[in-house]
Design an enzyme around this catalytic site. Structure first.
Site, PDB file in Angstrom:
ATOM      1  N   ILE A  56      -0.954 -57.138  13.694  1.00 29.69           N
ATOM      2  CA  ILE A  56      -1.041 -58.742  12.776  1.00 29.69           C
ATOM      3  C   ILE A  56      -0.557 -58.640  11.586  1.00 29.69           C
ATOM      4  CG2 ILE A  56      -3.084 -57.020  11.990  1.00 29.69           C
ATOM      5  CD1 ILE A  56      -4.984 -59.593  11.627  1.00 29.69           C
ATOM      6  N   SER A  57      -0.603 -59.668  11.091  1.00 31.94           N
ATOM      7  CA  SER A  57       1.112 -59.726   9.886  1.00 31.94           C
ATOM      8  C   SER A  57       0.543 -59.133   8.884  1.00 31.94           C
ATOM      9  CB  SER A  57       1.099 -61.145  10.154  1.00 31.94           C
ATOM     10  OG  SER A  57       2.027 -61.765  11.087  1.00 31.94           O
TER      11      SER A  57
END
Ligand code: SAH
Length: 203
Positions: A56-57
Site C-alpha cells: 500500500i503506497s
C-alpha cells in the site's frame, strides 16, 4: 494515533492542500486497507506490505499524486494498480457522481480489494493488464498510474480526453502530463513504486 492524525500530518507537511481532497482522505480510514498484522502502523506515513510482494503506497505519495491529478466531481478516472484499494476509495469520495475504473493484474489482490470496495458504488474493478490502459471504458478525464512504468504508453494518451491529466511514475521519476492538443509535462520528483508488469511493463 488516528486517521485524523495522519491527515493532519499530511496537511502540515503541505502534501495535502485542496479541501475537497482533504475531506475525502478523512472519509477513508487507512486501517481498513492494511493487513491486520500491520494495523498498528496504519496511521504512520510509510508504505506497508499488502501481500503478493506488493505494498500500500505511502500516504505522502498518494497525497502528492492525487493533488497533481486535480480530480473533480463527476469525472471518469482510470487507475492502474488497484493494490489495497485505498487510493481508489479516496478518489471515489472525490468524484462522487463520476466513475473510477481501476485495474489490477494480481487476482488475489483484486479479490481482496473487491471485498473492501464493495460499498463504493462508483468504482468499477477490472482484473487484467493495465499497462495498455483499458479501452472498453475510454475516454477518461484522468489517468493515475500506481506502479513504476518503463515509459508513457501511447495507449494512455489515446485513452485520455483532451484537457485530461495523467500522473505516472516513469522509472523513479513522477510526471504529470496535461493533454491540450499536444502534451505538456511537469516533473514532480523522485518516488519509489513497485514495477508495472504486463505487456508494456517490465515483464
Ligand atoms: N495505490 C495502491 C498501490 C498498490 S502497488 C495502494 O496504495 O494500495 C501497485 C499495484 O499495481 C500492485 O497491486 C500491482 O499488482 C499492480 N500492477 C502492477 N502491474 C500492473 C498492470 N500491468 N496492470 C494492473 N495492475 C498492475
Amino acid at each position: 494515533m488516528s486517521n485524523d492524525d495522519l491527515i493532519r500530518h499530511l496537511v502540515d507537511i503541505k502534501a495535502l492542500k485542496n479541501q475537497d481532497i482533504i475531506n475525502a482522505f478523512k472519509l477513508v480510514d487507512r486501517k481498513d486497507f492494511v493487513s491486520k498484522e500491520f494495523s498498528k502502523y496504519a496511521y504512520i506515513d510509510e508504505p506497508l506490505p499488502i501481500g503478493r510482494g506488493q505494498t500500500i503506497s505511502q500516504p505522502f505519495t498518494i497525497a502528492n499524486m492525487i493533488e497533481a491529478l486535480e480530480p473533480n466531481k463527476g469525472q471518469k478516472i482510470l487507475e492502474i494498480g488497484t493494490g489495497s484499494g485505498y487510493q481508489t476509495a479516496i478518489l471515489s469520495k472525490i468524484i462522487k457522481s463520476g466513475k473510477i475504473v481501476t485495474i489490477e493484474i494480481d487476482p488475489i489482490l483484486y479479490e481482496k480489494a473487491k471485498e473492501k470496495l464493495k460499498d463504493y458504488k462508483n468504482v468499477i474493478q477490472i482484473i487484467g493488464d493495465g499497462s495498455i490502459g483499458y479501452k472498453t471504458e475510454a475516454p477518461y478525464d484522468r489517468i493515475i498510474v500506481s506502479c513504476e512504468s518503463p515509459s508513457l504508453q501511447k495507449e494512455f494518451v489515446e485513452q485520455l480526453k483532451n484537457g485530461g491529466i495523467i500522473v505516472i511514475p516513469i522509472g523513479k521519476e513522477l510526471w504529470k502530463f496535461v493533454k491540450n492538443g499536444k502534451l505538456k509535462k511537469k516533473y514532480l520528483g523522485l518516488y519509489s513504486f513497485v514495477p508495472m508488469r504486463g505487456e508494456k511493463g517490465y515483464r
